[in-house]
Design an enzyme around this catalytic site. Sequence first.
Site, PDB file in Angstrom:
ATOM      1  N   SER B  55       0.844  -1.191   0.000  1.00  0.00           N
ATOM      2  CA  SER B  55       0.000   0.000   0.000  1.00  0.00           C
ATOM      3  C   SER B  55       0.887   1.252   0.000  1.00  0.00           C
ATOM      4  O   SER B  55       2.112   1.174   0.102  1.00  0.00           O
ATOM      5  CB  SER B  55      -0.909   0.004   1.226  1.00  0.00           C
ATOM      6  OG  SER B  55      -1.854  -1.035   1.133  1.00  0.00           O
ATOM      7  N   GLY B  56       0.250   2.404  -0.103  1.00  0.00           N
ATOM      8  CA  GLY B  56       0.998   3.658  -0.149  1.00  0.00           C
ATOM      9  C   GLY B  56       1.172   4.200  -1.560  1.00  0.00           C
ATOM     10  O   GLY B  56       1.760   5.260  -1.747  1.00  0.00           O
ATOM     11  N   HIS B  57       0.650   3.442  -2.558  1.00  0.00           N
ATOM     12  CA  HIS B  57       0.767   3.860  -3.959  1.00  0.00           C
ATOM     13  C   HIS B  57      -0.599   4.219  -4.550  1.00  0.00           C
ATOM     14  O   HIS B  57      -0.758   4.220  -5.773  1.00  0.00           O
ATOM     15  CB  HIS B  57       1.393   2.744  -4.791  1.00  0.00           C
ATOM     16  CG  HIS B  57       2.681   2.213  -4.265  1.00  0.00           C
ATOM     17  ND1 HIS B  57       3.784   3.028  -4.100  1.00  0.00           N
ATOM     18  CD2 HIS B  57       3.051   0.982  -3.856  1.00  0.00           C
ATOM     19  CE1 HIS B  57       4.785   2.295  -3.618  1.00  0.00           C
ATOM     20  NE2 HIS B  57       4.373   1.058  -3.456  1.00  0.00           N
ATOM     21  N   ASP B 110       7.243  -9.174  -3.963  1.00  0.00           N
ATOM     22  CA  ASP B 110       6.039  -9.379  -4.755  1.00  0.00           C
ATOM     23  C   ASP B 110       6.184 -10.570  -5.694  1.00  0.00           C
ATOM     24  O   ASP B 110       5.280 -11.397  -5.808  1.00  0.00           O
ATOM     25  CB  ASP B 110       5.729  -8.121  -5.582  1.00  0.00           C
ATOM     26  CG  ASP B 110       5.428  -6.910  -4.718  1.00  0.00           C
ATOM     27  OD1 ASP B 110       4.265  -6.487  -4.658  1.00  0.00           O
ATOM     28  OD2 ASP B 110       6.362  -6.382  -4.087  1.00  0.00           O
ATOM     29  N   HIS B 219       9.294   3.622  -3.497  1.00  0.00           N
ATOM     30  CA  HIS B 219       9.370   3.462  -2.045  1.00  0.00           C
ATOM     31  C   HIS B 219      10.437   4.375  -1.467  1.00  0.00           C
ATOM     32  O   HIS B 219      10.908   4.171  -0.358  1.00  0.00           O
ATOM     33  CB  HIS B 219       9.703   2.022  -1.675  1.00  0.00           C
ATOM     34  CG  HIS B 219       8.905   1.022  -2.431  1.00  0.00           C
ATOM     35  ND1 HIS B 219       9.340   0.480  -3.613  1.00  0.00           N
ATOM     36  CD2 HIS B 219       7.680   0.515  -2.182  1.00  0.00           C
ATOM     37  CE1 HIS B 219       8.394  -0.361  -4.051  1.00  0.00           C
ATOM     38  NE2 HIS B 219       7.396  -0.349  -3.212  1.00  0.00           N
TER      39      HIS B 219
END
Lengths: 333, 333
Positions: B55-57, B110, B219
């Site tokens: 998350s965070g994107h 990933d 990131h």
Amino acid sequence: MKKLINRPEGVVSEALQGMAALHPELIRVDEAAQIIVRADAPVRGKVGIVSGGGSGHEPMHGGFVGPGMLDAACPGAIFTSPVPDQMLAATRAVNGGAGVLYIVKNYTGDVLNFEMAAELAAAENIEVVSVVTNDDVAVQDSLYTAGRRGVGVTVLLEKIVGGLAETGASLEAVIDLARRVNEQGRSMGMALTSCTVPAAGKPTFELGDDEMEIGIGIHGEPGRRRVKLAPAAEIVEMLVHPIIADLNLEPGERVLAFVNGMGGTPLIELYVIANELAKILRGHNISLSRSLVGSYITSLEMAGCSITLLRLDDEMIRYWDAPVHTPALRRGM
Amino acid sequence: MKKLINRPEGVVSEALQGMAALHPELIRVDEAAQIIVRADAPVRGKVGIVSGGGSGHEPMHGGFVGPGMLDAACPGAIFTSPVPDQMLAATRAVNGGAGVLYIVKNYTGDVLNFEMAAELAAAENIEVVSVVTNDDVAVQDSLYTAGRRGVGVTVLLEKIVGGLAETGASLEAVIDLARRVNEQGRSMGMALTSCTVPAAGKPTFELGDDEMEIGIGIHGEPGRRRVKLAPAAEIVEMLVHPIIADLNLEPGERVLAFVNGMGGTPLIELYVIANELAKILRGHNISLSRSLVGSYITSLEMAGCSITLLRLDDEMIRYWDAPVHTPALRRGM
């Protein structure tokens, strides 16, 4: 000042050129007049819809030009009203013979300049009517305003009224719906940080590392109060309760909920806010019938959010759901 | 740390609840499995498309779930890969009997976790194929990557391949197109500021007031070099020339240009960037055939941008233009 720009004085015109280059199928930019016009304007027999205001609130208004929303937008310098000449040029460009609606946020400069443009247009036998938005419950008068400020409801109004105008409705019908949307919508915003106007080169105001401003205006004007940082749940309560009270929202009513980012707030935080908003609405038994989440009426890179609630009726829903094809809002399935 | 959150450890799950509450017509959220699934999944006979990552994107990937794009998304903790159990739950939820495509950005965690999920799915007789995106020309290997990082082309690939899958195309056809889009797309990004992971509470890295990072990862991983601030025109040259060279773009070719904001950069700056990009493409006689401007693959509240160019063919254009109906991307007129 860290910004992705060339020179402060070129930001607005270069951004307009960028829009023209990337969205030629939707819009054209008249650089001399500094206006953004729907590619196929004027549309014969259609009410033309023009809005505008200071730049720095993107995508409002230029990002909303296209089928199903605005026919033209007049961007001023950053946080500065556009001038009557821009508005008159836009009026001529979109005049399809059925009259023109100006959508004006309630700031003194905008109101005066759009009034002057309407007089100039009348002298050219173009019928123009202005509808002024004033949905911000935070403060009564403020730095640039007599009466309440126009904020988030402007976005919703432009979409809904744009949808109606697209059907070939009369100027009278378009004005009626525009006034109703403004009357039934209320907003309130907050900021975690200031923003920096490029030409100024330093933040518009100072906020401590542990402070936030509740009721902020979209130009960084002071709000209701400066308070200590609080969790999202408390922030949303501070924003939503005045809105619900001012709108007299009753259990069983349905609303459109608009969670707006101020420009520097990431989407994941807006959804945390949205979650708290949904909980409060459930608690009041208010039906969250439609929604919009994202940064649509911004203050440059300010971190913060605003919430707008619009009491819906069937006509508003019909035109909210109608197709739209603009740089910033598209819909159609 | 100034953020619109409640507790750092609740951000991801609360944001998912917010998405579920505001977009019930498009998606459902399985909170136990921590996945976002298209409301009408599984669609019989349709290749299921699953993506995911840290998350965070946002809006990537959850904001891209819906008709015409993804069938499910698996959000991990912030900047942390989701786990195979999430991916397996998503695979079951979208399996319409025609196979499942995983779209995986090239980060070690990933890639490994999606591989493991594919094996678990195979044991349940669900055919799964992964396509890994690796479009970032900035660096070869990096902090979390063997080979190039997967960035902006992932958004374009999800839209284009999602459009094809919606027609009922075979898994083989969907894979072919996915590989072609990845091969024909390249990206590079830059940052003016760091971002702050909520659980860390302090900026991921430090940048001086007069510095920027060219080639930044999503990131906050180091890029190519840290340099002094420069005008937008120079920044765009630093990003675009490596892309054009790596893609071997020739005069007369047509591209999709994607100007992406990192999360804290306002749209007006992205259009200044877009204007410089359009000038460079004109200078190379490369046709800017399609475009996307906005913050679609972000790094929390990082200020900065990335540019992606995709060499287009007719099939890509057809499915780029196809209807899509997701929280973050809608189109249909």
